[in-house]
Design a protein around this motif. Structure first.
Motif: not given
Length: 235
Positions: A150, A23-24
């Motif tokens: 995200a 993610s992110g």
């Protein structure tokens, strides 16, 4: 700081398993023209069973620190984060090259369960796994979660920052740039269904709607307002 090596370390540990997603920023930066490099950490979701099976390898990769709720990105906007909660299933692994930021989850019949401590869990719809896709960055291929996961925490930050006023720090500037560039990636129909199906539970039981709205910062998001805000930022 070498984020490519951090990602490579994580991928080496999970190897051939599919029970994870990145993610992110690495879930959306490869989908856009290259306007910045990833910074600081690699954010991952990983099944609790896979993490347990590979925990010795994670511990060998760096110093392992289990977070309290106030240190969890989305939860820090909730009043629950101010409680002296025990440790969660969110973990920081500080390697020599940078940070692996781990969120452990358990698959349920129709949801993914994240553990917040003291019997509290956050459930998000299992359908997000249908949107996991293979991305490539710096020659490394990996499973990436939907970019909305995200971008939504950045939206929460943005609304709070805008209300408080003041000049953004360098890290906050990064969030602003991501929101400007990432707005085009948001599937608003999916986001609406994601927020509607996300709930806070205690000992496996969902809170009543009025209390869930108080405890769950995602429930308080006004999508029409957010869409307009992001469109104005991107203009």
């Amino acid at each position: 700081m070498d984020i490519r090596r951090v990602l490579d370390t994580f991928l080496h540990i999970v190897r051939d398993s599919s029970d994870y997603f990145i993610s992110g920023s690495l879930s959306f930066l490869p989908l856009l023209p290259r306007y910045r490099e990833p910074k600081h950490d690699v954010d991952v979701g990983i099944s609790i069973d896979l993490f347990r099976h590979r925990q010795a390898e994670f511990e060998a990769a760096g110093d392992l620190h289990v977070l309290r709720l106030s240190g969890v990105a989305i939860a820090d906007a909730s009043p629950v984060a101010r409680l002296p909660t025990p440790r969660t299933k969110f973990v920081h692994i500080n390697t020599t090259d940078g940070l692996i930021d781990v969120a452990q989850y358990r698959l349920r019949e129709d949801s993914i369960e994240l553990f917040l401590g003291v019997g509290l869990t956050l459930r998000i719809p299992k359908s997000i796994l249908e949107r996991v896709q293979i991305l490539e960055w710096e020659g490394l291929s990996y499973q990436a979660g939907p970019p909305e996961l995200a971008i939504l925490p950045k939206v929460l930050w943005y609304l709070g920052w805008k209300e408080a006023g003041g000049e953004p720090t360098s890290d906050e500037q990064k969030h602003l740039v991501d929101l400007r560039n990432g707005a085009s990636l948001v599937d608003w129909e999916f986001t609406e269904s994601l927020l509607a199906a996300t709930s806070v539970c205690w000992l496996g039981r969902p809170f009543p709607p009025f209390l869930d709205r108080t405890l769950n910062p995602l429930r308080r998001l006004d999508l029409a307002r957010i869409r307009l805000e992001l469109e104005n930022l991107a203009a």
